[in-house]
Motif scaffolding. Sequence first.
Motif, PDB file in Angstrom:
ATOM      1  N   GLY A 233       0.840  -1.179   0.000  1.00 40.65           N
ATOM      2  CA  GLY A 233       0.000   0.000   0.000  1.00 40.65           C
ATOM      3  C   GLY A 233       0.874   1.227   0.000  1.00 40.65           C
ATOM      4  O   GLY A 233       2.098   1.141   0.138  1.00 40.65           O
ATOM      5  N   SER A 234       0.214   2.357  -0.135  1.00 42.30           N
ATOM      6  CA  SER A 234       0.977   3.600  -0.237  1.00 42.30           C
ATOM      7  C   SER A 234       1.649   3.967   1.083  1.00 42.30           C
ATOM      8  O   SER A 234       2.448   4.884   1.128  1.00 42.30           O
ATOM      9  CB  SER A 234       0.053   4.730  -0.681  1.00 42.30           C
ATOM     10  OG  SER A 234      -1.002   4.851   0.256  1.00 42.30           O
TER      11      SER A 234
ATOM     12  N   THR B 196       8.772   0.639   1.796  1.00 42.95           N
ATOM     13  CA  THR B 196       9.617   1.836   1.732  1.00 42.95           C
ATOM     14  C   THR B 196       8.805   3.102   1.976  1.00 42.95           C
ATOM     15  O   THR B 196       9.210   3.986   2.742  1.00 42.95           O
ATOM     16  CB  THR B 196      10.292   1.923   0.346  1.00 42.95           C
ATOM     17  OG1 THR B 196      11.080   0.754   0.170  1.00 42.95           O
ATOM     18  CG2 THR B 196      11.171   3.157   0.258  1.00 42.95           C
ATOM     19  N   SER B 197       7.621   3.182   1.370  1.00 43.12           N
ATOM     20  CA  SER B 197       6.829   4.402   1.524  1.00 43.12           C
ATOM     21  C   SER B 197       6.187   4.484   2.903  1.00 43.12           C
ATOM     22  O   SER B 197       5.628   5.522   3.255  1.00 43.12           O
ATOM     23  CB  SER B 197       5.769   4.510   0.424  1.00 43.12           C
ATOM     24  OG  SER B 197       5.071   3.311   0.297  1.00 43.12           O
TER      25      SER B 197
ATOM     26  N   PRO C  24      16.367   5.862   1.547  1.00 46.53           N
ATOM     27  CA  PRO C  24      15.983   7.233   1.168  1.00 46.53           C
ATOM     28  C   PRO C  24      16.851   7.802   0.068  1.00 46.53           C
ATOM     29  O   PRO C  24      16.442   8.742  -0.618  1.00 46.53           O
ATOM     30  CB  PRO C  24      16.157   8.010   2.485  1.00 46.53           C
ATOM     31  CG  PRO C  24      17.040   7.162   3.331  1.00 46.53           C
ATOM     32  CD  PRO C  24      16.804   5.755   2.936  1.00 46.53           C
TER      33      PRO C  24
ATOM     34  N   ASP D 272      18.061   5.950  -2.487  1.00 43.41           N
ATOM     35  CA  ASP D 272      17.912   5.183  -3.730  1.00 43.41           C
ATOM     36  C   ASP D 272      17.013   5.967  -4.671  1.00 43.41           C
ATOM     37  O   ASP D 272      15.952   6.462  -4.273  1.00 43.41           O
ATOM     38  CB  ASP D 272      17.280   3.819  -3.441  1.00 43.41           C
ATOM     39  CG  ASP D 272      18.260   2.891  -2.777  1.00 43.41           C
ATOM     40  OD1 ASP D 272      19.405   2.809  -3.250  1.00 43.41           O
ATOM     41  OD2 ASP D 272      17.890   2.249  -1.771  1.00 43.41           O
ATOM     42  N   SER D 273      17.433   6.046  -5.880  1.00 42.30           N
ATOM     43  CA  SER D 273      16.632   6.792  -6.862  1.00 42.30           C
ATOM     44  C   SER D 273      15.595   5.867  -7.481  1.00 42.30           C
ATOM     45  O   SER D 273      15.667   4.652  -7.341  1.00 42.30           O
ATOM     46  CB  SER D 273      17.549   7.354  -7.949  1.00 42.30           C
ATOM     47  OG  SER D 273      18.218   6.283  -8.565  1.00 42.30           O
ATOM     48  N   GLY D 274      14.640   6.491  -8.145  1.00 42.56           N
ATOM     49  CA  GLY D 274      13.667   5.702  -8.878  1.00 42.56           C
ATOM     50  C   GLY D 274      12.361   5.574  -8.125  1.00 42.56           C
ATOM     51  O   GLY D 274      12.234   5.971  -6.958  1.00 42.56           O
ATOM     52  N   PRO D 275      11.361   5.060  -8.815  1.00 47.40           N
ATOM     53  CA  PRO D 275      10.028   4.944  -8.210  1.00 47.40           C
ATOM     54  C   PRO D 275      10.001   3.881  -7.104  1.00 47.40           C
ATOM     55  O   PRO D 275      10.828   2.969  -7.094  1.00 47.40           O
ATOM     56  CB  PRO D 275       9.150   4.536  -9.398  1.00 47.40           C
ATOM     57  CG  PRO D 275      10.087   3.849 -10.341  1.00 47.40           C
ATOM     58  CD  PRO D 275      11.426   4.498 -10.166  1.00 47.40           C
ATOM     59  N   ILE D 276       9.043   4.044  -6.229  1.00 50.70           N
ATOM     60  CA  ILE D 276       8.870   3.022  -5.183  1.00 50.70           C
ATOM     61  C   ILE D 276       7.503   2.351  -5.276  1.00 50.70           C
ATOM     62  O   ILE D 276       7.193   1.469  -4.506  1.00 50.70           O
ATOM     63  CB  ILE D 276       9.058   3.626  -3.779  1.00 50.70           C
ATOM     64  CG1 ILE D 276       8.156   4.853  -3.598  1.00 50.70           C
ATOM     65  CG2 ILE D 276      10.502   3.966  -3.517  1.00 50.70           C
ATOM     66  CD1 ILE D 276       8.165   5.403  -2.177  1.00 50.70           C
ATOM     67  N   LEU D 277       6.696   2.810  -6.233  1.00 46.26           N
ATOM     68  CA  LEU D 277       5.390   2.185  -6.464  1.00 46.26           C
ATOM     69  C   LEU D 277       5.178   2.002  -7.956  1.00 46.26           C
ATOM     70  O   LEU D 277       5.705   2.756  -8.767  1.00 46.26           O
ATOM     71  CB  LEU D 277       4.254   3.068  -5.927  1.00 46.26           C
ATOM     72  CG  LEU D 277       4.200   3.335  -4.425  1.00 46.26           C
ATOM     73  CD1 LEU D 277       3.126   4.377  -4.119  1.00 46.26           C
ATOM     74  CD2 LEU D 277       3.902   2.047  -3.685  1.00 46.26           C
TER      75      LEU D 277
ATOM     76  N   THR E  76       1.717   1.266 -10.505  1.00 50.32           N
ATOM     77  CA  THR E  76       0.262   1.237 -10.415  1.00 50.32           C
ATOM     78  C   THR E  76      -0.397   0.379 -11.492  1.00 50.32           C
ATOM     79  O   THR E  76      -1.622   0.337 -11.582  1.00 50.32           O
ATOM     80  CB  THR E  76      -0.290   2.671 -10.529  1.00 50.32           C
ATOM     81  OG1 THR E  76       0.105   3.208 -11.788  1.00 50.32           O
ATOM     82  CG2 THR E  76       0.229   3.555  -9.410  1.00 50.32           C
TER      83      THR E  76
ATOM     84  N   GLY F  41      -1.089  -2.673  -8.984  1.00 49.54           N
ATOM     85  CA  GLY F  41      -0.088  -1.868  -8.291  1.00 49.54           C
ATOM     86  C   GLY F  41       0.696  -2.659  -7.261  1.00 49.54           C
ATOM     87  O   GLY F  41       0.155  -3.536  -6.585  1.00 49.54           O
ATOM     88  N   VAL F  42       1.986  -2.350  -7.173  1.00 49.51           N
ATOM     89  CA  VAL F  42       2.842  -2.994  -6.174  1.00 49.51           C
ATOM     90  C   VAL F  42       3.787  -1.965  -5.569  1.00 49.51           C
ATOM     91  O   VAL F  42       4.114  -0.947  -6.183  1.00 49.51           O
ATOM     92  CB  VAL F  42       3.720  -4.135  -6.749  1.00 49.51           C
ATOM     93  CG1 VAL F  42       2.924  -5.363  -7.060  1.00 49.51           C
ATOM     94  CG2 VAL F  42       4.532  -3.659  -7.938  1.00 49.51           C
ATOM     95  N   ASN F  43       4.216  -2.275  -4.341  1.00 48.01           N
ATOM     96  CA  ASN F  43       5.338  -1.553  -3.752  1.00 48.01           C
ATOM     97  C   ASN F  43       6.606  -2.137  -4.345  1.00 48.01           C
ATOM     98  O   ASN F  43       6.763  -3.357  -4.385  1.00 48.01           O
ATOM     99  CB  ASN F  43       5.378  -1.768  -2.235  1.00 48.01           C
ATOM    100  CG  ASN F  43       4.193  -1.162  -1.543  1.00 48.01           C
ATOM    101  OD1 ASN F  43       3.087  -1.688  -1.652  1.00 48.01           O
ATOM    102  ND2 ASN F  43       4.401  -0.074  -0.845  1.00 48.01           N
TER     103      ASN F  43
END
Lengths: 828, 266
Positions: free
Chosen positions: A489-490, A494-495, A514, A516-521, A523, A561-563
């Motif tokens: 979930g959001s 990590t989130s 914190p 690490d670059s790039g998306p964490i989710l 959708t 969607g995934v984390n």
Amino acid sequence: MNIHLFSMTMRWILVGAAVVLVALTVVGRGRRLAPLFAVGAVAAVGALAGEGLIALTVRLAAPGQADFNEYRWVFLSPWGRFGLYLGGSAVAGIVLLAWRASRGASPWRRATMIGLRGGAAVAAMVVFLEPAVELRQVAREPNRIAILIDDSKSMSLAESPQGPSRIERARRLINDSAATLTDWEHDHKIDYYTFSDTVAATNPHALAGDTAQGKSTLIRKALEYVRGRYEGRDLAGIVLISDGAATGSFDEDSGDGAVRDFLRSLETRVHTVWAARDGLKDVAVAKVNADEFAFVRTVVKIEAVIRTTGLPARQVPVTLSTDGQPLREKLVDLPAGDNEVTVTFEVTPPRVGRYVYEISVPVLPGEAVTTNNTRSFVVRVIRDKIRVLQVAGRPSWDERALRQMLKSNPNVDLISFFILRTQDDVSLVPNDEMSLIPFPTRELFEQQLPSFDVIVLQNFEYLPYGIGDYLENIRSYVEGGGGLAMLGGSQSFTSGGYYGTPVAAALPVDLYGPFDSGPILDTQRFSPQLTDAGMMHPVTSLRYAADDNAAAWKALPQLEGVNLIAGAKPDATVLAVHPRLKTKAGKPMPVIVAGEYGKGRSLAVTTDTVWRWGFVAAARPGDDGRQYTKFWENAMRWLIQDPDLRNLHVDSDAVEYVPGAPVRVTVRLLGRDYQPLANGDVSLDVKRGADPNRAEKVQSAKLKTSEDGTQVFELAGLAPGVYRVQAHATIAGRQVDASDIFLVRENGTELDRPVGDKATLEAIAQATGGRALGAIDELPRTLQFDPPRIVRVDRRTDVELWSRPGLLILVVGLLGLEWLLRQRSGYL
Amino acid sequence: MLTRRTLLGSAAAALVLARRAFAIGPASKFRFGQLQLGTGTSWNPRPRALERLAWEIDKRTSIDVDLVPVPVAATSDTLHETPFLYLAGERAFDLPSTAGIEALRRFLTFGGFLLIDSAEGSTDGAFDTSVRKLMAAIFPAPEKGLEIIAAEHVVFKSFYLLDKPLGRLAIAPAMEGVIRDDRLVCAYVANDLAGAWARDDFGNYDYPCEPGGEKQRELAFRMGVNLVMYALCLDYKSDQVHVPFIMKRRRWKPDDGAIAPLKAKP
């Protein structure tokens, strides 16, 4: 053959009494008691004269009496005992009348008159009762005295380090009583026995080498043995030499009345000798009261009775341990002398299974017995209900579906806490118009955390709720055997801010940091793909058969969607992956990951749309969305380490054994479909030791399962201790393990109560008519035994005293003399 | 080994550096499905109302809300994508086909929630008649159909504490609904909830609330929030009453006065 009315001692007493009374009469002439003294003197002389007269009569009546070796009195009249009482009363009455009628006479004259009339009355009574002496020539054989000597282990104890042991004391008693025993052997034969848990014949010579190692003190069984051995034979009596420290209680399972009946049924005297002495020092874990069964994660109460003997008052630590590690400890005040103190412990078993606990007290200086300072016992821990804590960061369909599924399961106790409103949400409404309650962070994550079997963190961000301080509790909860599931979930992974926290350590996945670059989710919709491990893992086995399982997974509605995570931890098991997304290491992005942490387990599901496997699937005719329920049921059972989910089982046929008893260990191997697996190879290791890290391997074996998937392995001759059986097998390339634990007890309960028990021996002696001789150094000669029985009577003759002509003359003579004396004294 | 210092450090780092995300995907969010029953746009008598309620829910609660409702037909393949369905109207409507009835039955049986909101201003009008026919078709006798939902039901305390379902009007004293397996699967309110929620682009409410005015409007919003909260949390609020008992039922913490000694090193 002389006929005696009195023993030699009695004769001397009568002579002495006569002399004293004569002297008193002479000295007290003129006093009121003088006639009484004179009558007493006459009575004493009369009794001796009567005995002599009877002896003379028998001698004259039976010239060949020297051939007889025994006599007895018989009464030929039909009056029996009643006549004897009647006659005795008449004689007494006549003497009293004579006393009254002779008032005023001088003491000697008065005593003579009374004596003559009393003598005549006695002679007349003889005519009335018709007594006779039966002379017999009989033959007897010596009967048996059984000397029972306790050689149980408690007899090897010495009350003081310098003093003799109890068995040495018993040996000395036998040696020092040689003269007495020789004396007894005139009429009896002596049989020697040692007893403990068994009874064995012995002799004084063999006794010298007896080190007293018997496993228990079964006094009653020993007496029963003697009763059986001498059934129908002539037993003179029993001499029981023991410390009285009977194993258990002498009247165990029978009660006082039954014990008394048993002792009377021996029909012989039991003389007892106490081989122990006061002064023994000991502190023991005398008894442990604990339920054999307990519920997992629920307090179980254990009571231990600490017995102290002969020690001054002191404080000792009492410790409860398992696996060689101390769990609880209490300082206990032990009073001086002989006392018992009950100590209560409470302990919470973290997992289902068998536990061997141990209660111990330290060995104190001068203690006679050290083996009773510890006591081990087994508790079987079972599950009542699965207690699940569901914490959701916000209401959602995923949270709703899981709550509904868990609530509908009668085996689950669900406690849910949902964050319904955050600090960011607008609140224009007074609190008393809302049904909100504060989030009970401390109660949940500190006070009650260990009571849960599984914790589900569902899209839950910890920071806004001050839970940071409790994350270590969650980690240690998992390490100690708990189950943790984190759902995506959001506000998760990590989130959710978990990177670098203790909870992250317990998760089976690595999180992005914190920096690490790039998306964490992500959708996008996707269908997770099972890995090879996922095809056969209990969590992801929606169907038994692999093909069916694969088809079931393929038919599931897509997730959304995934984390994104850095990857699975090296020792974790990736069960399902994203079909397109990759980790930075180029591996498929894990979606469902299972792992073990310490003694516990954790599960990561990196999406919050698993609810779609239930409700969205149920839109299709013929599909009731059961796969969602099945998935979570599997997950819960895996997280709580449900024993039924194991493919390999190993069980001993009991939890406790006596030393040397055979132990049957059964292994049961199940295939991936949980059907019995035949011809499977199972390796078995048996280790001894409470501490698994220091347990020593004592045996190992390779087994092949039979058609029903089982095999039995027998162990024999195991010494006391805690044993662990560990089994290993490989099923479809995956290693499976199982273990079991059992206890081989110390040598019975013989040394549990080492202090000598004099009271038991006294009770036995009293109930059987014997003598409780107590702590003696030599057996007394005067100990009473039954005489040997008559084997046969060769001759017999009766001498009738009443029909002697002299008796009539005696009566007439005495009365005549009394009449004459009375006349001359002026009483006629 | 984690130390307290490490723990606090990580927490501080997480506080400062945690990478926040605000949605994982549409399926994660709460979104109204607006059931299309009736001709033309009769199924949507208060076009801006649901969006407004969604906005209020988003502001007042922690629920992650998609503001835009999704129209959906009873026979649509996407019916189960929105487990909360809203049905409104102010006139009679034709019953769905047999397949539609069966779809709605499955929807409600397997976990969906249906809110029916009458905008016709009458408790026995044509829409009301159609609603009763619809529910009787979905749950035919002997199954229980619509019944009065008591004021003690958890739907009245799932977020706000309420005692009756007020809307634009206050003509129906109670909520009706269908309860299956202890779950309220359908709620029927005849007080025109959406009439109180509807607002135009300039921020003005479309209809006045009678007789309670703005206070009544606020209570209508609260009822809407409670209905959504109930659909997502079920009997969570009433369950809280049992929590202390469940907590105490399993006593895990030893209370024997003993200490837990340090464990020996292996």
